[in-house]
Design an enzyme around this catalytic site. Structure first.
Site, PDB file in Angstrom:
ATOM      1  N   CYS A  81       0.797  -1.229   0.000  1.00  0.00           N
ATOM      2  CA  CYS A  81       0.000   0.000   0.000  1.00  0.00           C
ATOM      3  C   CYS A  81       0.829   1.278   0.000  1.00  0.00           C
ATOM      4  CB  CYS A  81      -0.913   0.022   1.221  1.00  0.00           C
ATOM      5  SG  CYS A  81      -1.815  -1.506   1.506  1.00  0.00           S
ATOM      6  N   LYS A  84       3.008   1.779  -3.163  1.00  0.00           N
ATOM      7  CA  LYS A  84       2.034   1.891  -4.262  1.00  0.00           C
ATOM      8  C   LYS A  84       1.431   3.284  -4.304  1.00  0.00           C
ATOM      9  CE  LYS A  84      -1.961   1.286  -3.235  1.00  0.00           C
ATOM     10  NZ  LYS A  84      -2.742   0.067  -3.248  1.00  0.00           N
ATOM     11  N   GLU A 197      -3.275  -1.044 -10.661  1.00  0.00           N
ATOM     12  CA  GLU A 197      -2.606   0.061  -9.967  1.00  0.00           C
ATOM     13  C   GLU A 197      -1.170   0.225 -10.456  1.00  0.00           C
ATOM     14  OE1 GLU A 197      -4.926   0.213  -5.660  1.00  0.00           O
ATOM     15  OE2 GLU A 197      -3.125  -1.022  -5.866  1.00  0.00           O
ATOM     16  N   HIS A 462     -19.289  22.857  -1.535  1.00  0.00           N
ATOM     17  CA  HIS A 462     -19.153  23.351  -2.899  1.00  0.00           C
ATOM     18  C   HIS A 462     -17.888  24.189  -3.049  1.00  0.00           C
ATOM     19  CE1 HIS A 462     -20.659  24.447  -6.852  1.00  0.00           C
ATOM     20  NE2 HIS A 462     -20.406  25.731  -6.588  1.00  0.00           N
ATOM     21  N   GLU A 467     -19.724  16.463  -3.388  1.00  0.00           N
ATOM     22  CA  GLU A 467     -21.062  17.037  -3.230  1.00  0.00           C
ATOM     23  C   GLU A 467     -22.051  16.452  -4.224  1.00  0.00           C
ATOM     24  OE1 GLU A 467     -21.998  21.073  -4.322  1.00  0.00           O
ATOM     25  OE2 GLU A 467     -20.207  21.205  -5.584  1.00  0.00           O
TER      26      GLU A 467
END
Length: 487
Positions: A81, A84, A197, A462, A467
Site C-alpha cells: 500500500c 504503491k 494500480e 461546494h 457534493e
C-alpha cells in the site's frame, strides 16, 4: 525483544533448556507469540503489550525468486500500500505538470520522470501447540513457548509456474518497488487491483505499459465501475490485451523478454518483447513452513488459507489467525490491524467485541481512482432481487478538469439502495479524483445504516466532487440522462 534476545543467547549454550524448563514448570514463556511482523501481527502484539502482557514477535521475509527482501513491517509498508500510493502520487504529479500550463505555469524543459529507489530477522514453525521453533537466516535455532499464538504471516504473490520462463524471468509487486533501474517497457499480467494500480502508475511516469487480462478486470468489484476504470486507463495510455493468456517467456540475446500468448477471441498466437514482465495473478497464503498439520490447525484445501471463526480462533482454541492468511476475510491492511487489536483486547482486556467485516471501504488507486463501500450492484441484486434494488447514478465533471479540458467521460458515481426500509444504502461507488478521501467520509454513514432520504438532507461542500453524491436523483430504472450539468 531484549528478553527474547537474552533467551536466544542462553539457548545457544543449552539448546534443550527451553523444553526442560517448560516440562518442569508447566508454564509458557510468553502470554502471546505472534508469527508475522506485518500490520495485523504488530497491531495485535502492541495492543497485547498495552495490557502488561509478555509478548514476542517472530518475523522473517523469505526472499522473492528474484532475491528481493525487506525487514519488519510486512507487505503493506514495504512492497504494498505505502510504496504503491507514493508511486501513484508520482504519476499524478506528472499529469498535474502537464495540466499546469493551462493554468498559466511556464514549464521550460520537457517533463520526464527519473526512476529513484531509496532503501530505508527468525522464521517460525510449530513444534507443538504451544511451542514455536525459530530459525535465523544463519540456521541457528531458538525455541519459544507461549500461552496464546497468533498467526499473521500474510501472503505472497503467486507465480504461474506452469508457464515456461515465468519464474526465471518474471517479477512481482514484491520486486517492482525495489528495482534499482526503471523497468522500461513493461507487461503486467493479471486483472487484479494490484495489476491495474501498478500498470497505471508505470504509464503515469511515462513508461510503455501493457496489461494482459485473461477474463474480467477487478473480479469481486462492481463490474460497471471496473469497465470504466479500464476505459480510462486506455485513454490514459495503458495498452490492454484482453482475453489473452501467456504461454511462455524467453530471454533474447538483447536481454529483452519475448512473451508468447494466446488470443482467445481470435484464436491466434502472438508475440512481443518487453524489458520487464510482472506477474499480478493473485496471492497465496504464506503457510507452508508453519507445520500447521502437526498441531491440528485446519486450512482450506483449495486456497491454503487458515479457517477461523468469528473470534479469529482456528481449530486449535489458543491459536488464532488474522489478516490475509485467513479464509473469507478482506485482504486489506486496515481490517488486519483492527482485527489484531480487537483480538488482543478479547484475550487480555476483558472485551467481547468481535471484528465486523461488513461495509469495509476501499479504493483502487488507478490513474482515475475507484472507491467503494458496501455491496456491488451485482451482489445487491443477487441478495435482494432486482425489483427490490434502486440505483441512483450520475456522470459528472470535476471542476479541476475544466481548465485543462480533460476528458471526464469515466467520472461516475452510483448509490445502490434497498427499496424497502426507507431505502437503506447498500453500496456506494465513486470513480474520480481522490476517491479514497471521498468514500472514507461516506463510509461512516453507511456503516451506521444511512438511508437515501438522509443523504439527500446532507448539504454538500461546494465546489467538490463529493457534493455530487448528495445530489443523486436520477435512477437507472428511469432511463433518463444521468449527466450532471452546471451548478
Amino acid at each position: 525483544m531484549a528478553a527474547l534476545w537474552r533467551r536466544r543467547e542462553r539457548l545457544r549454550a543449552a539448546p534443550g533448556l527451553c523444553r526442560t524448563v517448560r516440562a518442569r514448570s508447566g508454564k509458557n514463556e510468553y502470554d502471546l507469540l505472534v508469527i508475522g511482523g506485518g500490520s495485523g501481527g504488530l497491531a495485535c502484539a502492541k495492543e497485547a503489550a498495552q495490557f502488561g502482557r509478555k509478548v514476542a514477535v517472530l518475523d522473517y521475509v523469505e526472499p522473492s525468486p528474484q532475491g528481493t527482501k525487506w525487514g519488519l513491517g510486512g507487505t503493506c509498508v514495504n512492497v504494498g500500500c505505502i510504496p504503491k500510493k507514493l508511486m501513484h502520487q508520482a504519476a499524478l504529479l506528472g499529469s498535474a505538470l502537464k495540466d499546469a500550463q493551462h493554468y498559466g505555469w511556464n514549464i521550460a524543459q520537457p517533463v520526464h520522470h527519473t526512476w529513484k529507489v531509496k532503501y530505508f530477522n527468525m522464521k517460525g514453525s510449530f513444534s507443538d501447540p504451544h511451542t514455536i521453533r525459530g530459525l535465523t537466516k544463519a540456521g541457528k535455532e531458538t525455541i519459544v513457548t507461549a500461552e496464546n499464538i497468533v498467526i499473521a504471516t500474510g501472503g505472497r504473490p503467486k507465480y504461474p509456474t506452469h508457464i515456461a520462463g515465468a519464474l526465471e524471468y518474471g517479477i512481482t509487486s514484491d520486486d517492482l518497488f525495489w528495482l534499482k533501474e526503471s523497468p522500461g517497457k513493461t507487461l503486467v499480467v493479471g486483472a487484479s487491483y494490484v495489476s491495474l494500480e501498478c500498470a497505471g502508475f508505470l504509464t503515469g511516469i511515462g513508461l510503455d505499459t501493457t496489461v494482459m487480462m485473461r477474463s474480467i478486470p477487478l473480479r469481486g468489484f462492481d463490474q460497471q465501475m471496473a469497465s470504466l476504470v479500464t476505459e480510462y486507463m486506455e485513454s490514459y495510455g495503458t495498452k490492454f490485451l484482453k482475453r489473452c493468456f501467456p504461454n511462455k517467456v524467453e530471454k533474447l540475446e538483447s536481454n529483452r523478454l519475448q512473451v508468447t500468448w494466446k488470443n482467445t477471441d481470435l484464436g491466434t498466437e502472438e508475440t512481443d518483447s518487453f524489458d520487464t514482465v510482472m506477474w499480478a495473478v493473485g496471492r497465496a497464503p504464506d503457510t507452508e513452513a508453519l507445520n500447521l498439520e502437526a498441531v491440528g490447525v485446519k486450512t482450506n484445501s483449495e486456497t491454503g488459507k487458515i479457517i477461523v471463526d468469528a473470534s479469529e480462533a482456528t481449530s486449535v482454541p489458543h491459536i488464532y489467525a488474522v489478516g490475509d492468511i485467513t479464509e473469507g476475510r478482506p485482504e486489506l491492511t486496515p481490517t488486519a490491524i483492527a482485527a489484531g487489536k480487537l483480538l488482543a483486547q478479547r484475550l487480555f482486556g476483558q472485551s467481547s467485541e468481535l471484528m465486523d467485516y461488513d461495509n469495509v471501504p476501499t479504493t483502487v488507486f488507478t490513474p482515475l481512482e475507484y472507491g467503494c463501500v458496501g455491496l456491488s450492484e451485482e451482489a445487491a441484486v443477487q441478495c435482494y432481487g432486482s425489483d427490490n434494488i434502486e440505483v441512483y447514478h450520475a456522470y459528472y465533471k470535476p471542476l479541476e478538469f475544466t481548465v485543462a479540458e480533460r476528458d471526464a467521460t469515466q467520472c461516475y458515481m452510483k448509490m445502490v439502495c434497498l427499496q424497502e426500509r426507507e431505502q437503506r444504502i447498500l453500496g456506494l461507488h465513486f470513480i474520480g479524483p481522490n476517491a479514497g478521501e471521498v468514500i472514507q467520509g461516506f463510509a461512516l454513514g453507511i456503516k451506521c445504516g444511512a438511508t437515501y432520504p438522509q443523504l439527500m438532507k446532507t448539504i454538500g461542500i461546494h465546489p467538490t466532487c463529493a457534493e455530487e453524491i448528495t445530489k443523486l436523483h436520477i435512477t437507472k430504472r428511469s432511463g433518463l440522462d444521468a449527466t450532471v450539468t452546471g451548478c
